[in-house]
Design a protein around this motif. Structure first.
Motif, PDB file in Angstrom:
ATOM      1  N   HIS A  61       0.991  -1.144   0.078  1.00 21.15           N
ATOM      2  CA  HIS A  61      -0.020  -0.121   0.003  1.00 21.15           C
ATOM      3  C   HIS A  61       0.849   1.242   0.073  1.00 21.15           C
ATOM      4  O   HIS A  61       1.007   2.041   0.931  1.00 21.15           O
ATOM      5  CB  HIS A  61      -0.823   0.171   1.116  1.00 21.15           C
ATOM      6  CG  HIS A  61      -2.246   0.921   0.904  1.00 21.15           C
ATOM      7  ND1 HIS A  61      -3.047   0.562   0.267  1.00 21.15           N
ATOM      8  CD2 HIS A  61      -2.247   2.423   1.006  1.00 21.15           C
ATOM      9  CE1 HIS A  61      -4.168   1.630   0.345  1.00 21.15           C
ATOM     10  NE2 HIS A  61      -3.442   2.667   0.714  1.00 21.15           N
ATOM     11  N   CYS A  90      -5.383   3.431  -3.629  1.00 18.30           N
ATOM     12  CA  CYS A  90      -6.594   4.507  -3.010  1.00 18.30           C
ATOM     13  C   CYS A  90      -7.323   5.308  -4.300  1.00 18.30           C
ATOM     14  O   CYS A  90      -7.774   6.476  -4.294  1.00 18.30           O
ATOM     15  CB  CYS A  90      -6.223   5.614  -1.944  1.00 18.30           C
ATOM     16  SG  CYS A  90      -5.660   4.623  -0.419  1.00 18.30           S
ATOM     17  N   TYR A 189     -12.500   9.823  -1.943  1.00 12.21           N
ATOM     18  CA  TYR A 189     -12.024  10.905  -2.846  1.00 12.21           C
ATOM     19  C   TYR A 189     -12.592  11.186  -3.915  1.00 12.21           C
ATOM     20  O   TYR A 189     -13.421  10.369  -4.619  1.00 12.21           O
ATOM     21  CB  TYR A 189     -10.492  10.530  -3.215  1.00 12.21           C
ATOM     22  CG  TYR A 189      -9.464  10.147  -2.060  1.00 12.21           C
ATOM     23  CD1 TYR A 189      -9.295  11.220  -0.923  1.00 12.21           C
ATOM     24  CD2 TYR A 189      -9.036   8.786  -1.681  1.00 12.21           C
ATOM     25  CE1 TYR A 189      -8.345  11.008   0.108  1.00 12.21           C
ATOM     26  CE2 TYR A 189      -8.225   8.529  -0.657  1.00 12.21           C
ATOM     27  CZ  TYR A 189      -7.909   9.627   0.327  1.00 12.21           C
ATOM     28  OH  TYR A 189      -7.238   9.541   1.373  1.00 12.21           O
ATOM     29  N   HIS A 217      -9.838   1.181  -1.065  1.00 10.93           N
ATOM     30  CA  HIS A 217     -10.042   2.084  -0.044  1.00 10.93           C
ATOM     31  C   HIS A 217     -11.533   2.168   0.108  1.00 10.93           C
ATOM     32  O   HIS A 217     -12.038   2.956  -0.642  1.00 10.93           O
ATOM     33  CB  HIS A 217      -9.368   3.549  -0.290  1.00 10.93           C
ATOM     34  CG  HIS A 217      -9.694   4.646   1.001  1.00 10.93           C
ATOM     35  ND1 HIS A 217      -8.769   5.387   1.407  1.00 10.93           N
ATOM     36  CD2 HIS A 217     -10.587   4.821   2.068  1.00 10.93           C
ATOM     37  CE1 HIS A 217      -9.006   6.020   2.387  1.00 10.93           C
ATOM     38  NE2 HIS A 217     -10.194   5.849   2.731  1.00 10.93           N
ATOM     39  N   HIS A 247      -5.842  -0.452   3.973  1.00 11.97           N
ATOM     40  CA  HIS A 247      -5.402   0.208   5.598  1.00 11.97           C
ATOM     41  C   HIS A 247      -6.589  -0.208   6.362  1.00 11.97           C
ATOM     42  O   HIS A 247      -7.329   0.614   6.677  1.00 11.97           O
ATOM     43  CB  HIS A 247      -5.097   1.604   5.371  1.00 11.97           C
ATOM     44  CG  HIS A 247      -5.805   2.284   4.372  1.00 11.97           C
ATOM     45  ND1 HIS A 247      -7.384   2.549   4.384  1.00 11.97           N
ATOM     46  CD2 HIS A 247      -5.542   3.320   3.222  1.00 11.97           C
ATOM     47  CE1 HIS A 247      -7.639   3.333   3.290  1.00 11.97           C
ATOM     48  NE2 HIS A 247      -6.553   3.756   2.626  1.00 11.97           N
ATOM     49  N   ASP A 410       0.974   2.971   3.282  1.00 12.81           N
ATOM     50  CA  ASP A 410       0.143   4.095   3.002  1.00 12.81           C
ATOM     51  C   ASP A 410       0.877   5.092   2.728  1.00 12.81           C
ATOM     52  O   ASP A 410       0.428   6.339   3.212  1.00 12.81           O
ATOM     53  CB  ASP A 410      -1.145   4.127   4.075  1.00 12.81           C
ATOM     54  CG  ASP A 410      -2.238   4.817   3.483  1.00 12.81           C
ATOM     55  OD1 ASP A 410      -2.052   5.250   2.228  1.00 12.81           O
ATOM     56  OD2 ASP A 410      -3.157   4.990   4.090  1.00 12.81           O
TER      57      ASP A 410
HETATM   58 ZN   LIG Z   1      -6.636   5.401   1.088  1.00 13.25          ZN
END
Ligand SMILES: [Zn+2]
Length: 524
Positions: A61, A90, A189, A217, A247, A410
């Motif tokens: 990640h 992500c 996002y 994500h 995560h 991450d």
């Molecule tokens: Zn993320």
């Protein structure tokens, strides 16, 4: 004659087996032999007695997509023993690019990816550029849903038309052809958060024959945590693909102690036939972009549009009200962290904000925290990242100990005042969680960082110490290995990791970066 022998160490092979004594010979970038190699001639022999040799760590990640393009080599990961990074997580990748929307993608990706030339349209062009600059570690990119959606339909808050969905599927297929290791989503996002489940199933179906995973994500990690996990698993089920939950965390007070239920959901997904696994970073604080904490209506059109809106006092008042009261379907991470737990992190010009909580900034300015939040975003042009105090240590310990959970950092940003995971993730798992707390054995810790991620992401020539595989190797001292990065002083290299080899070349030697750019751009 081989190039190198590492003599006298103990091998942790990455499969979870106990360690055993053996010399390792390296030739032409690969592991040439393993065993008692007294009779083998080598150009160089390095004594590693008393130390452990493991496969180089694979960060599943990573947000290091742009780091090789930085002026100075960025060594934070390498010094931890990371030799391969799965990037493009992500939902956020700088490819594919549609010239009509490329500017907005670039602005929304912001400082994370500001060093990139953006002179490509397909993944292949990005990979060519990456090869020119030369990565320090191996890079295995995923393709981000946000980039696919931005290219097909901009930042609109609506479902795609049939044609737009076809465009996304075509761009995804092209990117997989170029060698992407899977599809990632970032459903908090822009513009990914505007998507619905059926769009994601239709895209994940494109992965099916490739065997490459869908890494998500999830849509939420607070009040809608369990719906979000169920959505990710359902996508895997309907599309027939392997799923990685990115995560893992139980965020916010309402989820305190619910890590068992997260793990039960993953196990149930597997029982129903979906190959679902997760990754985690070893901290009880999260991190991300400050701007992503805004309510979704404010983020329509991406970050530049949000900043334009925030200039109006009425919009700021609405933001304050929505943060206080919540909105149906919105993941309000500020509620989970509280203003005391929203810390301004990297990319701030104003030193009075750096490392401070929004509560303390508000008190210093004698204004309400929500107003301070908007002010920091406006003054700093939407760039700052944030560290969020919203998880609980007992949940981190449960999640990280589970055999279906691997390690991922991450990490993206390494300077300013980054999250300590950027410099500390891997040694923290080895030292703090495995050795000191005894949550799991050292062979298991290494498995979570090597063969397990290699298998999940199709990195079949890495992640084990076996003759014939690439010589990505980390030499560490299991008695002393330790992370040194803290929240207050995050830019600290770990100790106890003297040597790191990438494709047979010393990238770290005696604890220092050698200047090598020995990483390869990998293609699935
Ligand atoms: Zn993320």
């Amino acid at each position: 004659m081989v190039d190198l022998i590492l003599r006298g160490g103990r091998i942790l092979d990455g499969a979870g087996n106990s360690d055993f004594p053996a010399d390792i010979a390296v030739a032409n970038g690969r592991i040439a032999a393993l065993g008692a190699l007294d009779g083998t001639e080598a150009r160089e022999t390095v004594d590693v007695s008393g130390l452990t040799i493991a496969p180089g760590f694979i960060d599943v990640h990573s947000h290091a997509d742009a780091l090789p393009f930085a002026d100075e080599p960025v060594t934070a990961k390498l010094l931890q023993g990371v030799t391969t990074e799965v990037t493009g997580n992500c939902g956020q990748t700088p490819f594919p690019l549609n010239p009509a929307t490329a500017d907005r993608l670039r602005q929304t990706l912001g400082p994370y990816f500001s060093g990139l030339p953006y002179d490509w349209t397909r993944l292949k062009g990005y990979m060519d550029r990456l090869e020119e600059v030369g990565p320090l570690s191996n890079h295995a990119p995923l393709v981000g849903h946000n980039a696919l959606r931005a290219a097909a339909m901009g930042y609109d808050n609506r479902p795609p038309t049939a044609d737009e969905l076809k465009t996304m599927q075509r761009l995804l297929a092209e990117t997989l052809e170029d060698g992407a290791f899977g599809l990632s989503t970032g459903l908090i996002y822009t513009p990914g958060l505007f998507s619905k489940t059926d769009e994601l199933i239709a895209l994940a179906q494109v992965l099916r024959d490739s065997g490459r995973p869908y890494a998500s994500h999830p849509r939420g990690e607070t009040h809608n945590l369990f719906n979000s996990l169920a959505e990710a698993i359902r996508i895997g089920d309907q599309a027939g693909v392997s799923v990685q939950i990115s995560h893992l965390k139980a965020a916010g007070q309402a989820n305190f102690g619910r890590s068992d239920e997260i793990l039960a959901a993953i196990e149930a997904g597997r029982d129903s036939g979906v190959e679902v696994t997760g990754d985690i970073y070893p901290y009880d604080v999260a991190g991300g972009r400050l701007a992503s904490l805004l309510p979704p209506w404010c983020l329509e059109g991406g970050t530049p549009a949000a900043l334009e809106r925030l200039k109006a006092p009425s919009a700021r008042a609405q933001v304050a009200q929505d943060i206080a009261a919540g909105l149906p379907g919105w993941v309000n991470n500020i509620e989970a962290a509280t203003w005391d737990g929203v810390i301004v992190s990297s990319f701030v010009e104003n030193a009075a904000y750096r490392g401070k909580s929004m509560q303390s900034i508000a008190e210093a300015l004698a204004i309400e925290p929500a107003e301070a939040f908007c002010r920091v975003l406006l003054e700093e042009d939407g760039r700052p990242t944030t560290v969020l105090k919203m998880m609980y240590e007992q949940d981190v310990r449960k999640l990280i100990s589970h055999p279906l959970v691997m390690i991922g950092s991450d990490a993206g940003i390494t300077r300013g005042r980054p999250h300590p995971r950027v410099w500390g993730t891997y040694p923290r798992v080895l030292g703090h969680y495995s050795r000191d707390l005894g949550l799991f054995s050292l062979p298991e810790a290494v498995r979570k960082m090597t063969s397990f991620p290699a298998q999940k992401f199709g990195l079949f020539e890495r992640g084990l110490v076996r003759p014939g595989l690439w010589a990505d190797l980390v030499v560490f001292d299991p008695r002393t290995v330790r992370d040194m990065a803290t929240l207050d002083d995050p830019e600290q290299a770990p100790i106890g990791i003297p040597h790191v080899l990438v494709n047979g070349t010393f990238a770290v030697r005696d604890g220092c970066y050698t200047g090598a750019r020995a990483g390869k751009v990998l293609r699935a």
